[in-house]
Design a protein around this motif. Sequence first.
Motif, PDB file in Angstrom:
ATOM      1  N   GLY A 175       4.381  11.123  10.226  1.00 49.80           N
ATOM      2  CA  GLY A 175       4.607   9.838   9.579  1.00 49.80           C
ATOM      3  C   GLY A 175       3.539   9.581   8.544  1.00 49.80           C
ATOM      4  O   GLY A 175       2.562  10.321   8.432  1.00 49.80           O
ATOM      5  N   ILE A 176       3.728   8.527   7.786  1.00 53.14           N
ATOM      6  CA  ILE A 176       2.765   8.113   6.772  1.00 53.14           C
ATOM      7  C   ILE A 176       1.812   7.126   7.426  1.00 53.14           C
ATOM      8  O   ILE A 176       2.239   6.157   8.061  1.00 53.14           O
ATOM      9  N   SER A 177       0.506   7.361   7.288  1.00 54.12           N
ATOM     10  CA  SER A 177      -0.480   6.492   7.936  1.00 54.12           C
ATOM     11  C   SER A 177      -1.664   6.238   7.010  1.00 54.12           C
ATOM     12  O   SER A 177      -1.756   6.814   5.939  1.00 54.12           O
ATOM     13  N   TRP A 178      -2.551   5.371   7.461  1.00 57.95           N
ATOM     14  CA  TRP A 178      -3.753   4.987   6.692  1.00 57.95           C
ATOM     15  C   TRP A 178      -3.365   4.501   5.296  1.00 57.95           C
ATOM     16  O   TRP A 178      -3.974   4.858   4.299  1.00 57.95           O
ATOM     17  N   VAL A 179      -2.306   3.698   5.243  1.00 61.49           N
ATOM     18  CA  VAL A 179      -1.747   3.218   3.984  1.00 61.49           C
ATOM     19  C   VAL A 179      -2.468   1.948   3.539  1.00 61.49           C
ATOM     20  O   VAL A 179      -2.659   1.022   4.341  1.00 61.49           O
ATOM     21  N   ARG A 180      -2.842   1.885   2.270  1.00 64.34           N
ATOM     22  CA  ARG A 180      -3.575   0.747   1.709  1.00 64.34           C
ATOM     23  C   ARG A 180      -2.877   0.219   0.459  1.00 64.34           C
ATOM     24  O   ARG A 180      -2.110   0.920  -0.197  1.00 64.34           O
ATOM     25  N   ALA A 181      -3.184  -1.033   0.107  1.00 67.23           N
ATOM     26  CA  ALA A 181      -2.637  -1.667  -1.092  1.00 67.23           C
ATOM     27  C   ALA A 181      -2.906  -0.798  -2.313  1.00 67.23           C
ATOM     28  O   ALA A 181      -3.928  -0.105  -2.380  1.00 67.23           O
ATOM     29  N   THR A 182      -1.997  -0.836  -3.249  1.00 68.36           N
ATOM     30  CA  THR A 182      -1.986  -0.128  -4.544  1.00 68.36           C
ATOM     31  C   THR A 182      -1.580   1.334  -4.439  1.00 68.36           C
ATOM     32  O   THR A 182      -1.376   1.978  -5.461  1.00 68.36           O
ATOM     33  N   GLU A 183      -1.419   1.878  -3.234  1.00 73.97           N
ATOM     34  CA  GLU A 183      -0.960   3.256  -3.107  1.00 73.97           C
ATOM     35  C   GLU A 183       0.562   3.297  -3.230  1.00 73.97           C
ATOM     36  O   GLU A 183       1.237   2.269  -3.097  1.00 73.97           O
ATOM     37  N   TRP A 184       1.113   4.478  -3.466  1.00 71.81           N
ATOM     38  CA  TRP A 184       2.558   4.622  -3.602  1.00 71.81           C
ATOM     39  C   TRP A 184       2.974   6.054  -3.309  1.00 71.81           C
ATOM     40  O   TRP A 184       2.163   6.974  -3.352  1.00 71.81           O
ATOM     41  N   LEU A 185       4.255   6.203  -2.991  1.00 69.39           N
ATOM     42  CA  LEU A 185       4.879   7.510  -2.757  1.00 69.39           C
ATOM     43  C   LEU A 185       6.165   7.576  -3.555  1.00 69.39           C
ATOM     44  O   LEU A 185       6.883   6.573  -3.661  1.00 69.39           O
ATOM     45  N   VAL A 186       6.490   8.754  -4.086  1.00 68.42           N
ATOM     46  CA  VAL A 186       7.719   8.934  -4.854  1.00 68.42           C
ATOM     47  C   VAL A 186       8.574  10.005  -4.189  1.00 68.42           C
ATOM     48  O   VAL A 186       8.067  11.056  -3.785  1.00 68.42           O
ATOM     49  N   TYR A 187       9.870   9.723  -4.081  1.00 70.34           N
ATOM     50  CA  TYR A 187      10.835  10.640  -3.502  1.00 70.34           C
ATOM     51  C   TYR A 187      12.012  10.800  -4.461  1.00 70.34           C
ATOM     52  O   TYR A 187      12.340   9.870  -5.205  1.00 70.34           O
ATOM     53  N   THR A 188      12.686  11.929  -4.411  1.00 68.22           N
ATOM     54  CA  THR A 188      13.953  12.109  -5.105  1.00 68.22           C
ATOM     55  C   THR A 188      15.055  11.891  -4.078  1.00 68.22           C
ATOM     56  O   THR A 188      15.040  12.501  -3.005  1.00 68.22           O
ATOM     57  N   MET A 235      13.035   7.246  -5.981  1.00 67.02           N
ATOM     58  CA  MET A 235      12.711   6.130  -5.098  1.00 67.02           C
ATOM     59  C   MET A 235      11.191   6.096  -4.941  1.00 67.02           C
ATOM     60  O   MET A 235      10.563   7.119  -4.675  1.00 67.02           O
ATOM     61  N   LYS A 236      10.629   4.910  -5.100  1.00 66.19           N
ATOM     62  CA  LYS A 236       9.176   4.749  -4.990  1.00 66.19           C
ATOM     63  C   LYS A 236       8.859   3.691  -3.940  1.00 66.19           C
ATOM     64  O   LYS A 236       9.395   2.588  -3.996  1.00 66.19           O
ATOM     65  N   LEU A 237       8.017   4.045  -2.957  1.00 67.80           N
ATOM     66  CA  LEU A 237       7.479   3.087  -1.997  1.00 67.80           C
ATOM     67  C   LEU A 237       6.165   2.592  -2.582  1.00 67.80           C
ATOM     68  O   LEU A 237       5.242   3.388  -2.790  1.00 67.80           O
ATOM     69  N   VAL A 238       6.093   1.299  -2.858  1.00 73.03           N
ATOM     70  CA  VAL A 238       4.927   0.702  -3.513  1.00 73.03           C
ATOM     71  C   VAL A 238       4.229  -0.229  -2.528  1.00 73.03           C
ATOM     72  O   VAL A 238       4.831  -1.186  -2.041  1.00 73.03           O
ATOM     73  N   MET A 239       2.975   0.060  -2.223  1.00 74.97           N
ATOM     74  CA  MET A 239       2.212  -0.736  -1.274  1.00 74.97           C
ATOM     75  C   MET A 239       1.651  -1.975  -1.964  1.00 74.97           C
ATOM     76  O   MET A 239       1.039  -1.876  -3.019  1.00 74.97           O
ATOM     77  N   GLY A 240       1.873  -3.133  -1.329  1.00 72.92           N
ATOM     78  CA  GLY A 240       1.477  -4.414  -1.906  1.00 72.92           C
ATOM     79  C   GLY A 240       0.140  -4.906  -1.397  1.00 72.92           C
ATOM     80  O   GLY A 240      -0.913  -4.413  -1.799  1.00 72.92           O
ATOM     81  N   LYS A 241       0.190  -5.856  -0.461  1.00 69.99           N
ATOM     82  CA  LYS A 241      -1.027  -6.483   0.068  1.00 69.99           C
ATOM     83  C   LYS A 241      -1.360  -5.928   1.440  1.00 69.99           C
ATOM     84  O   LYS A 241      -0.480  -5.732   2.265  1.00 69.99           O
ATOM     85  N   ASN A 242      -2.665  -5.723   1.682  1.00 73.20           N
ATOM     86  CA  ASN A 242      -3.125  -5.349   3.012  1.00 73.20           C
ATOM     87  C   ASN A 242      -2.947  -6.525   3.959  1.00 73.20           C
ATOM     88  O   ASN A 242      -3.019  -7.683   3.549  1.00 73.20           O
ATOM     89  N   GLY A 243      -2.747  -6.222   5.220  1.00 68.88           N
ATOM     90  CA  GLY A 243      -2.565  -7.248   6.233  1.00 68.88           C
ATOM     91  C   GLY A 243      -3.782  -7.415   7.114  1.00 68.88           C
ATOM     92  O   GLY A 243      -4.868  -6.898   6.821  1.00 68.88           O
ATOM     93  N   GLU A 244      -3.588  -8.115   8.222  1.00 63.72           N
ATOM     94  CA  GLU A 244      -4.648  -8.374   9.200  1.00 63.72           C
ATOM     95  C   GLU A 244      -5.244  -7.069   9.751  1.00 63.72           C
ATOM     96  O   GLU A 244      -6.414  -7.023  10.118  1.00 63.72           O
ATOM     97  N   ASN A 245      -4.439  -6.001   9.770  1.00 57.28           N
ATOM     98  CA  ASN A 245      -4.901  -4.712  10.282  1.00 57.28           C
ATOM     99  C   ASN A 245      -5.807  -3.967   9.295  1.00 57.28           C
ATOM    100  O   ASN A 245      -6.286  -2.886   9.580  1.00 57.28           O
ATOM    101  N   GLY A 246      -6.019  -4.531   8.107  1.00 54.08           N
ATOM    102  CA  GLY A 246      -6.861  -3.904   7.089  1.00 54.08           C
ATOM    103  C   GLY A 246      -6.110  -2.977   6.159  1.00 54.08           C
ATOM    104  O   GLY A 246      -6.678  -2.430   5.220  1.00 54.08           O
ATOM    105  N   GLY A 247      -4.833  -2.779   6.403  1.00 54.44           N
ATOM    106  CA  GLY A 247      -3.998  -1.923   5.562  1.00 54.44           C
ATOM    107  C   GLY A 247      -2.577  -2.420   5.556  1.00 54.44           C
ATOM    108  O   GLY A 247      -2.312  -3.594   5.814  1.00 54.44           O
ATOM    109  N   ILE A 248      -1.641  -1.523   5.279  1.00 61.20           N
ATOM    110  CA  ILE A 248      -0.230  -1.887   5.234  1.00 61.20           C
ATOM    111  C   ILE A 248       0.429  -1.650   6.594  1.00 61.20           C
ATOM    112  O   ILE A 248       1.095  -2.519   7.127  1.00 61.20           O
TER     113      ILE A 248
END
Length: 116
Positions: A14-27, A92-105
């Motif tokens: 899975g995708i982990s340690w995700v933070r604001a401003t990061e992104w992933l691109v898929y076809t 398709m792009k997953l765009v990370m927005g704001k970090n939450g209470e957990n410190g990340g996404i």
Amino acid sequence: MDIEKRSDASNGHGISWVRATEWLVYTVDVTKAGNYVLEIPVASKLSGGTFHIEFEGRNVTGPITIPDTGGWDKLQTLSLTGVKLKKGRQIMKLVMGKNGENGGIGDIDLVRFTRE
């Protein structure tokens, strides 16, 4: 952002340690135009942050908030209905927005598409 081995994920990773401003691109190959349900298994200890999904640079979901699922190893599936997609191969792009209470996404397993 990392790819993490996890026994609870659909393909063992899975995708982990995700933070604001990061992104992933898929076809993505959409075989039939129409409205889709997007199912996204996620996990977070404490309230997570927000992300959104874009197709061809257009935000199709609005902000998606990852809830507190009770732990990093407890996936909960979010369902988004009425996501209109056109036929054909698209970016398709997953765009990370704001970090939450957990410190990340939060952790993201996959995005599953089902026609409505």
